[in-house]
Design an enzyme around this catalytic site. Sequence first.
Site, PDB file in Angstrom:
ATOM      1  NE  ARG A   1      -2.121  -1.778   2.828  1.00 41.55           N
ATOM      2  CZ  ARG A   1      -2.176  -3.174   2.259  1.00 41.55           C
ATOM      3  NH1 ARG A   1      -3.123  -3.363   1.408  1.00 41.55           N
ATOM      4  NH2 ARG A   1      -1.458  -3.825   2.867  1.00 41.55           N
ATOM      5  CB  THR A   2       3.204   2.567   2.306  1.00 39.82           C
ATOM      6  OG1 THR A   2       2.347   2.094   3.525  1.00 39.82           O
ATOM      7  CG2 THR A   2       3.922   3.995   2.809  1.00 39.82           C
TER       8      THR A   2
ATOM      9  CE  LYS B   1      26.784  -3.564  -5.328  1.00 38.22           C
ATOM     10  NZ  LYS B   1      26.950  -2.439  -6.299  1.00 38.22           N
TER      11      LYS B   1
ATOM     12  NE  ARG C   1       6.932   0.875   5.147  1.00 39.08           N
ATOM     13  CZ  ARG C   1       5.707   0.586   5.089  1.00 39.08           C
ATOM     14  NH1 ARG C   1       5.642  -0.954   5.014  1.00 39.08           N
ATOM     15  NH2 ARG C   1       4.677   1.001   5.367  1.00 39.08           N
TER      16      ARG C   1
ATOM     17  CG  HIS D   1       3.155   4.081   8.872  1.00 35.74           C
ATOM     18  ND1 HIS D   1       3.222   5.030   7.853  1.00 35.74           N
ATOM     19  CD2 HIS D   1       2.871   2.965   8.047  1.00 35.74           C
ATOM     20  CE1 HIS D   1       2.922   4.428   6.668  1.00 35.74           C
ATOM     21  NE2 HIS D   1       2.804   3.008   6.934  1.00 35.74           N
TER      22      HIS D   1
HETATM   23  C1  NCD Z   1       1.195  -0.818   8.092  1.00 36.69           C
HETATM   24  C2  NCD Z   1       2.590  -0.664   8.425  1.00 36.69           C
HETATM   25  O1  NCD Z   1       3.434  -0.920   7.403  1.00 36.69           O
HETATM   26  O2  NCD Z   1       3.033  -0.224   9.540  1.00 36.69           O
HETATM   27  N1  NCD Z   1       0.769  -0.675   6.822  1.00 36.69           N
HETATM   28  C3  NCD Z   1       0.600   0.198   6.080  1.00 36.69           C
HETATM   29  O3  NCD Z   1       1.546   0.999   5.777  1.00 36.69           O
HETATM   30  N2  NCD Z   1      -0.428   0.561   5.671  1.00 36.69           N
HETATM   31  C4  NCD Z   1       0.542  -1.651   9.450  1.00 36.69           C
HETATM   32  C5  NCD Z   1       1.011  -2.996   9.165  1.00 36.69           C
HETATM   33  O4  NCD Z   1       2.048  -3.621   8.394  1.00 36.69           O
HETATM   34  O5  NCD Z   1       0.662  -3.659   9.995  1.00 36.69           O
END
Ligand code: NCD
Length: 310
Positions: free
Chosen positions: A51-52, A80, A101, A129
């Site tokens: 999703r993100t 590396k 991320r 997040h």
């Molecule tokens: C969340 C995350 O990655 O923290 N998901 C997301 O980004 N929509 C929640 C999860 O992984 O449970």
Amino acid sequence: MRHLMNPLDFTVEELEKLFDLANDMEKNPDRYANVCHGKKLATCFYEPSTRTRLSFESAMLNLGGSVLGFSSADSSSAAKGESVSDTIRVISCYADICAMRHPKEGAPMVAAERSKIPVINAGDGGHQHPTQTLTDLLTIRSLKGKLGGFTIGLCGDLKFGRTVHSLIEALARYDDVNFIFISPEELKVPDYITQMLKNKNIGYEEVISLDEVIGRLDLLYMTRVQRERFFNEEDYIRLKDFYILTKEKMKAAREDMLVLHPLPRVNEISVEIDDDPRAAYFKQVQYGVYVRMALIYTLLGLEQGGDKAC
Ligand code: NCD
């Protein structure tokens, strides 16, 4: 130049502006279809995501920009041994804005210190997040018409769930929000969060049973048990199905209670709930695109007609 590391990096007033912009983008997509023409978003994902990452990419494409990046540490020079500081200096030469991320808490912040382009924290370990929180706030504001004046139950893995940590901190700035934390003893919300609520004189309850409180909630925020952050598999197996929201349990909930979830879902919401009008988790995904469009536009300085990133 501005980064987004934590939802609190934006004031409540700035968030209102951002959400107004996101709603305008939803209503008038054509007006924004080319505003990022010639701009590039780098998605640097050292940890899995559907999703993100795709939401960021979709947002940039909706604005007429382009995207580049990597989706796992194995396929980047991290394999590396390159540091995030070096990687971001390199990415700064290729792109105008970066969403990162990382499994290590604070890694996007280290990158931001070295970066020549805006960096967005797209999730750092079990910490924060912020763009999921912007998504959650926009969803609540759009569907409930306001932020504040409600009781929210957060249920599941409140210890490792970074979406929960960011959302509580963000909601603590609005008036008359009551928190009910629903988790097994082992997955309780961290002390630094309950301490913050105590310092601000904000009421909260900690309970184990969802059934006991579901009838009092305006919003129920379900989360999955974060398998990847457990030290041992046995604990995960013991706790993974602790909560399962079913049709039967929903009978005790209010007619207008919304069910939210950052997704991915594992077992914690039965699929039979998906058609319930109170299930808002797929709408949330759509709001996530609008809010990321508004965020990219804002961090690139485009609302001032500016060109901050280059
Ligand atoms: C969340 C995350 O990655 O923290 N998901 C997301 O980004 N929509 C929640 C999860 O992984 O449970």
